[in-house]
Design a protein around this motif. Structure first.
Motif, PDB file in Angstrom:
ATOM      1  N   ASP A   1      56.819  57.384  77.903  1.00 17.32           N
ATOM      2  CA  ASP A   1      56.512  57.334  79.343  1.00 17.32           C
ATOM      3  C   ASP A   1      55.257  56.531  79.697  1.00 17.32           C
ATOM      4  O   ASP A   1      55.086  56.112  80.822  1.00 17.32           O
ATOM      5  N   LEU A   2      54.392  56.273  78.730  1.00 16.88           N
ATOM      6  CA  LEU A   2      53.215  55.443  79.038  1.00 16.88           C
ATOM      7  C   LEU A   2      53.460  53.967  78.717  1.00 16.88           C
ATOM      8  O   LEU A   2      52.610  53.119  78.979  1.00 16.88           O
ATOM      9  N   GLY A   3      54.634  53.669  78.151  1.00 15.27           N
ATOM     10  CA  GLY A   3      54.964  52.278  77.826  1.00 15.27           C
ATOM     11  C   GLY A   3      55.156  52.095  76.338  1.00 15.27           C
ATOM     12  O   GLY A   3      54.545  52.796  75.533  1.00 15.27           O
ATOM     13  N   TYR A   4      56.022  51.140  75.946  1.00 11.18           N
ATOM     14  CA  TYR A   4      56.209  50.821  74.525  1.00 11.18           C
ATOM     15  C   TYR A   4      54.933  50.199  73.976  1.00 11.18           C
ATOM     16  O   TYR A   4      54.298  49.381  74.649  1.00 11.18           O
ATOM     17  N   SER A   5      54.608  50.563  72.731  1.00  8.95           N
ATOM     18  CA  SER A   5      53.356  50.026  72.178  1.00  8.95           C
ATOM     19  C   SER A   5      53.430  48.520  71.967  1.00  8.95           C
ATOM     20  O   SER A   5      52.422  47.833  72.068  1.00  8.95           O
ATOM     21  N   PHE A   6      54.663  47.954  71.743  1.00  9.23           N
ATOM     22  CA  PHE A   6      54.723  46.493  71.566  1.00  9.23           C
ATOM     23  C   PHE A   6      54.215  45.786  72.825  1.00  9.23           C
ATOM     24  O   PHE A   6      53.551  44.759  72.738  1.00  9.23           O
ATOM     25  N   LEU A   7      54.494  46.364  74.006  1.00 13.17           N
ATOM     26  CA  LEU A   7      54.051  45.703  75.244  1.00 13.17           C
ATOM     27  C   LEU A   7      52.570  45.987  75.513  1.00 13.17           C
ATOM     28  O   LEU A   7      51.804  45.082  75.866  1.00 13.17           O
ATOM     29  N   ARG A   8      52.158  47.231  75.299  1.00  9.15           N
ATOM     30  CA  ARG A   8      50.748  47.573  75.570  1.00  9.15           C
ATOM     31  C   ARG A   8      49.830  46.751  74.657  1.00  9.15           C
ATOM     32  O   ARG A   8      48.795  46.249  75.078  1.00  9.15           O
ATOM     33  N   GLU A   9      50.268  46.598  73.407  1.00  6.52           N
ATOM     34  CA  GLU A   9      49.435  45.812  72.478  1.00  6.52           C
ATOM     35  C   GLU A   9      49.432  44.325  72.844  1.00  6.52           C
ATOM     36  O   GLU A   9      48.393  43.657  72.786  1.00  6.52           O
ATOM     37  N   LYS A  10      50.586  43.847  73.256  1.00  8.23           N
ATOM     38  CA  LYS A  10      50.676  42.427  73.647  1.00  8.23           C
ATOM     39  C   LYS A  10      49.774  42.167  74.868  1.00  8.23           C
ATOM     40  O   LYS A  10      49.089  41.141  74.939  1.00  8.23           O
ATOM     41  N   ILE A  11      49.763  43.078  75.832  1.00  8.49           N
ATOM     42  CA  ILE A  11      48.916  42.904  77.027  1.00  8.49           C
ATOM     43  C   ILE A  11      47.439  42.906  76.615  1.00  8.49           C
ATOM     44  O   ILE A  11      46.659  42.050  77.040  1.00  8.49           O
ATOM     45  N   ALA A  12      47.079  43.875  75.750  1.00  8.13           N
ATOM     46  CA  ALA A  12      45.670  43.962  75.324  1.00  8.13           C
ATOM     47  C   ALA A  12      45.224  42.642  74.688  1.00  8.13           C
ATOM     48  O   ALA A  12      44.133  42.144  74.969  1.00  8.13           O
ATOM     49  N   LYS A  13      46.129  42.071  73.880  1.00  9.75           N
ATOM     50  CA  LYS A  13      45.757  40.872  73.131  1.00  9.75           C
ATOM     51  C   LYS A  13      45.899  39.596  73.978  1.00  9.75           C
ATOM     52  O   LYS A  13      44.954  38.814  74.102  1.00  9.75           O
ATOM     53  N   SER A  14      47.068  39.432  74.588  1.00  9.94           N
ATOM     54  CA  SER A  14      47.345  38.144  75.247  1.00  9.94           C
ATOM     55  C   SER A  14      46.699  38.031  76.614  1.00  9.94           C
ATOM     56  O   SER A  14      46.464  36.937  77.101  1.00  9.94           O
ATOM     57  N   VAL A  15      46.479  39.163  77.281  1.00 10.27           N
ATOM     58  CA  VAL A  15      45.860  39.084  78.603  1.00 10.27           C
ATOM     59  C   VAL A  15      44.360  39.312  78.477  1.00 10.27           C
ATOM     60  O   VAL A  15      43.553  38.453  78.837  1.00 10.27           O
TER      61      VAL A  15
END
Ligand code: PLP
Length: 405
Positions: A75-89
């Motif tokens: 419910d807080l989001g898939y870790s693949f996306l959360r990690e990608k946002i942390a890194k790429s954004v």
């Protein structure tokens, strides 16, 4: 006794865009032959890009196989996306944001509306004016507004921070203590993008007054000038006072797919030391079941290097429209703002007309639909917003019609 929440009953009439739709529908009824050009609602018109379409197909294939099928998303989001946002954004901008400080959602609108729910009804709220109407309306629903004062078109108890020609559309900070300040940059509707020092001044105010900033960065992809921050966390100390809300709608065209996220740094607390991160996590996991797997995978693709190239193409497509609108209106003698680091053009309506008058003038004389500035707040009176999100053809046609109006 069954009663609806009386705060909701305070909001008379419809949400701005439903009101515009009603007026346009009435006009269409009496002029069925009218060929309208819509530069009103900020919805994108370009189709999804090829990398997104491929990503969606690949996810559907996964969903069709027993071994890769996905049920409920975390419910807080898939870790693949959360990690990608942390890194790429964020890492790319030099901002320290950890994956577990990123909450994935179905878009910025719901997050902005829902955030107003987790703070006490007594919090004093300041909202830049004019701005995206969701901030005001959701705070009215949350019980922070008194009566609507018709004379000044403002809600009692909410603090309005006027952004007008006189202050270059940059808010002046209130003298009294404010608990929550909403900032949207690049701004919808004025198209103003705050410079780093201007945003830092707001962060310094928040630190000094123990306020929380809710920063809406839905249009950050449109920033091209150096010296304009893409994230509030580019400001010193912002982790200690700011929440940032973002969206995939206006950069990658996900208005129909639906995806966004909210960043809440772990050190953010209320006056009693309660963790805002923990309260939001509790709310999110209770009331939200996660954005669809395929949409989160598509969001990850947006942040790939191919995805980012495609975003740049989309943005430059719309920014060409912005230039056509700005230049065309200026040629006709109008005063215009915005349209440089933002997809919105803020047109000053000719002297003596209200923003709804000018909305009607454009509708009747050019069959062009804009958005009356007053709909974004009292300081929007005297302005009209045009969006760069239409097609090249429609944008050019709108300007041709306005030039002979
Ligand atoms: N924030 C601002 C300033 C907007 O103008 C909009 C939509 O127009 C949103 C948020 C909504 O974004 P989303 O599509 O992610 O809900």
């Amino acid at each position: 006794m069954l009663n609806v929440n009386e705060n909701y009953l305070k909001l008379k009439g419809s949400y701005l865009f439903s009101e515009i739709a009603k007026r346009v529908a009435r006009y269409k009824e009496s002029h069925p032959e009218a060929n309208l050009v819509r530069l009103g609602i900020g919805d994108v018109t370009r189709p999804l890009t090829s990398s997104i379409i491929e990503s969606l197909h690949a996810s559907i294939e996964e969903m069709a196989r027993e071994d890769t099928f996905k049920g409920y998303a975390p419910d807080l989001g898939y870790s693949f996306l959360r990690e990608k946002i942390a890194k790429s954004v964020y890492a790319r901008l030099g901002c320290k944001i950890h994956a577990d400080e990123i909450f994935v959602s179905d878009g910025a609108k719901s997050d902005l509306g829902n955030l107003s729910e987790i703070f006490s009804e007594q919090c004093k709220v300041a909202i830049t004016d004019p701005v995206y109407p969701v901030y005001v309306d959701s705070n009215v629903m949350a019980g922070r507004a008194g009566k609507f004062n018709e004379e000044i078109a403002q809600w009692d108890n909410l603090t309005y921070l006027p952004c007008t020609e006189d202050n270059n559309f940059v808010p002046q900070l209130p003298k009294d203590d404010i608990d929550i300040i909403y900032i949207c940059s690049p701004n919808n509707p004025t198209g103003t993008a705050l410079k780093l020092d201007e945003l830092q001044t707001i962060v310094n105010y928040a630190i000094a007054h123990h306020s929380l900033i809710i920063f809406d960065a839905a249009y950050e992809a449109y920033i091209s000038d150096k010296g304009i921050p893409h994230s509030i966390y580019e400001c010193k100390d912002a982790r200690a006072c700011a929440i940032e809300v973002r969206s995939f709608s206006k950069n990658a065209g996900f208005t129909g797919l639906r995806l966004g996220y909210t960043v809440i740094p772990k050190e953010l607390t209320d006056a009693s030391g309660n963790s805002i991160h923990a309260v939001w996590a509790r709310r999110h996991s209770t009331k939200y079941n996660g954005a669809p797997y395929l949409v989160q995978r598509a969001g990850e693709t947006v942040l790939s290097s191919r995805g980012q190239d495609e975003v740049r193409n989309l943005v430059s497509y719309y920014m060409e429209n912005a230039k056509v609108i700005r230049d065309g209106l200026q040629k006709c003698g109008y005063t215009v703002y915005g349209g440089k680091n933002a997809p919105y053009i803020w047109l000053k309506v000719p002297h003596g007309q209200t923003s709804w008058d000018f909305f009607d003038t454009l509708l009747v004389n050019a069959q062009v639909v804009g958005t009356p500035g007053l709909g974004f707040g009292p300081s929007g009176e005297g302005y009209l917003r045009l969006t760069a999100f239409s097609t090249h053809n429609n944008t050019q046609e709108a300007l041709r019609r306005i030039s002979v109006m």
